[in-house]
Design a protein around this motif. Sequence first.
Motif, PDB file in Angstrom:
ATOM      1  N   TRP A 125       0.854  -1.190   0.000  1.00  0.00           N
ATOM      2  CA  TRP A 125       0.000   0.000   0.000  1.00  0.00           C
ATOM      3  C   TRP A 125       0.889   1.238   0.000  1.00  0.00           C
ATOM      4  O   TRP A 125       1.786   1.371   0.837  1.00  0.00           O
TER       5      TRP A 125
ATOM      6  N   THR B  97      -7.807   1.169  -1.315  1.00  0.00           N
ATOM      7  CA  THR B  97      -8.113   1.669   0.018  1.00  0.00           C
ATOM      8  C   THR B  97      -7.908   0.571   1.057  1.00  0.00           C
ATOM      9  O   THR B  97      -7.739  -0.607   0.728  1.00  0.00           O
ATOM     10  N   ILE B  98      -7.968   0.973   2.313  1.00  0.00           N
ATOM     11  CA  ILE B  98      -7.894  -0.012   3.390  1.00  0.00           C
ATOM     12  C   ILE B  98      -9.056  -0.992   3.281  1.00  0.00           C
ATOM     13  O   ILE B  98      -8.889  -2.207   3.474  1.00  0.00           O
ATOM     14  N   ASP B  99     -10.228  -0.498   2.929  1.00  0.00           N
ATOM     15  CA  ASP B  99     -11.384  -1.375   2.754  1.00  0.00           C
ATOM     16  C   ASP B  99     -11.158  -2.366   1.607  1.00  0.00           C
ATOM     17  O   ASP B  99     -11.570  -3.534   1.700  1.00  0.00           O
TER      18      ASP B  99
ATOM     19  N   VAL C 295      -0.096  -5.528   6.079  1.00  0.00           N
ATOM     20  CA  VAL C 295       0.154  -4.487   5.081  1.00  0.00           C
ATOM     21  C   VAL C 295       1.650  -4.215   4.962  1.00  0.00           C
ATOM     22  O   VAL C 295       2.384  -4.201   5.956  1.00  0.00           O
TER      23      VAL C 295
ATOM     24  N   SER D 191       4.169  -1.261   3.568  1.00  0.00           N
ATOM     25  CA  SER D 191       4.097   0.150   3.200  1.00  0.00           C
ATOM     26  C   SER D 191       5.428   0.835   3.483  1.00  0.00           C
ATOM     27  O   SER D 191       6.392   0.204   3.943  1.00  0.00           O
TER      28      SER D 191
ATOM     29  N   GLU E 267      -3.345   5.255   9.719  1.00  0.00           N
ATOM     30  CA  GLU E 267      -4.041   5.195   8.431  1.00  0.00           C
ATOM     31  C   GLU E 267      -4.382   3.754   8.066  1.00  0.00           C
ATOM     32  O   GLU E 267      -5.485   3.468   7.576  1.00  0.00           O
ATOM     33  N   ILE E 268      -3.448   2.849   8.315  1.00  0.00           N
ATOM     34  CA  ILE E 268      -3.673   1.444   7.989  1.00  0.00           C
ATOM     35  C   ILE E 268      -4.705   0.828   8.924  1.00  0.00           C
ATOM     36  O   ILE E 268      -5.498  -0.039   8.520  1.00  0.00           O
TER      37      ILE E 268
ATOM     38  N   ARG F 106     -10.634   2.111   8.893  1.00  0.00           N
ATOM     39  CA  ARG F 106     -11.464   1.931   7.710  1.00  0.00           C
ATOM     40  C   ARG F 106     -12.037   3.266   7.248  1.00  0.00           C
ATOM     41  O   ARG F 106     -11.950   4.275   7.940  1.00  0.00           O
TER      42      ARG F 106
ATOM     43  N   SER G 184      -9.732  -1.354  11.268  1.00  0.00           N
ATOM     44  CA  SER G 184      -9.580  -2.284  10.149  1.00  0.00           C
ATOM     45  C   SER G 184      -9.099  -3.657  10.601  1.00  0.00           C
ATOM     46  O   SER G 184      -9.322  -4.658   9.907  1.00  0.00           O
TER      47      SER G 184
ATOM     48  N   LEU H 224      -6.070  -4.364  10.519  1.00  0.00           N
ATOM     49  CA  LEU H 224      -4.821  -4.551   9.792  1.00  0.00           C
ATOM     50  C   LEU H 224      -3.712  -3.734  10.436  1.00  0.00           C
ATOM     51  O   LEU H 224      -3.963  -2.714  11.073  1.00  0.00           O
TER      52      LEU H 224
ATOM     53  N   TRP I  61       0.630  -2.413   9.909  1.00  0.00           N
ATOM     54  CA  TRP I  61       1.826  -2.261   9.067  1.00  0.00           C
ATOM     55  C   TRP I  61       2.847  -3.274   9.570  1.00  0.00           C
ATOM     56  O   TRP I  61       3.406  -3.137  10.645  1.00  0.00           O
TER      57      TRP I  61
END
Length: 409
Positions: free
Chosen positions: A7, A15-17, A27, A29, A51-52, A55, A61, A63, A65
């Motif tokens: 990402w 997007t994250i979604d 993720v 990044s 940010e990760i 959502r 989310s 999720l 990094w």
Amino acid sequence: MRQTWRWFGPRDVATIDDMLQSGVEGVVSALHHVRPGAVWTPGEIARRQREIATRRDGGPSGLAWEVVESLPVSEDVKRQSGEWRAHVEAWTTSLGHLADAGIRVVCYNFMPVLDWTRTALHHPLPHGGTCLRFDWIDFVAFDLHVLERPGAHDDYSDADREAAAARHAAMPEETRRAVAQAVTAGLPGDAETMGLADVRAHLERYAAIGPDRLRANLVAFLEMVTPAAERLGMRLCCHPDDPPFPLLGLPRILSTEDDFRRVLDAVDSPANGMTLCSGSLGARRDNDVPGIMRRLGGRVHFLHLRNVRRESDAASGSVRGSFHESEHLDGDVDMVALVAAALDEEAARRAAGRGDAEIPFRPDHGHDILTDIGRGAQPGYPIAGRMRGLAELRGVVRALAHPAATGRA
């Protein structure tokens, strides 16, 4: 094998979604807006983590990094010029900040001037989608007739020079510009594209640096940063050259199994490892990619799973040639054998009690298909194309780990 997704941050069309719906577990990044040689601050790292973790609707989310790709090594460090020692210190400081944030795997590369290089970013395919492609004659034509690099004539055969001259003469100006733009696209995720004058200036700075010196500079860099990585519990993993052969007169030092073995042996630490990119290594017909995984697997900290179809005549005997990014399970790399080797390595790590038994992988590159077409994603990083690749790879992993395949109840 842990499923991850690259990402590029909030400006990424994915997007994250989207990542959640693709079924990824983590993720990959980087802080692409921070220039090479500068410190990655705790605040910037934390912002990317938030940010990760969030959502579109503001909810969590789930999720995180998990892998850095990449913490860039500056050209000064590669050349050992200018403020290179300060850049190494900044790189080491960034490692500490990443460790404090809970991130343990850091991918980087040591390719001079250009990162991965292609001559077409949207090569049309029979199914109506597009892919990344490297055309050897287009590249020679660019080097000789567009870049006009001093000394380039001596790097190519008579046949290549003749073919390139004819190709260049027949190219519409729009195609010439497109090839030049693709070749000079710079680092994926980088905010800037280098112009021809920038490339010429960079090449001049490497004029006196051959492969032995560049390799020595890499080993010196690793000798400086690896002790810190060991203390922090970090795993550093250098990416192979892409393509895995010399371009523009620049040295290539991580193109083969022997290349990696020399660097891994020179700095013999579990913290010093490799990113096994099946597409990069697979572009050379003399690289046995599943075999590399079996022989060097203990030092593989990250997997890029993608495939390539080599287009050049095998009878030529040259490792340099044209290729395009193929479907993940349909190319010159035996992807099933590679995944099997990775699963065997994970089993060996678990038996040895290693804490890094699960190897992160991501579906690398992908065809622009379906809703990818015209979306303007980072070249090589479409949503639907990578999602298809991930689904195929997930199926291979699941099948090879099934009791029907393993013989274990």
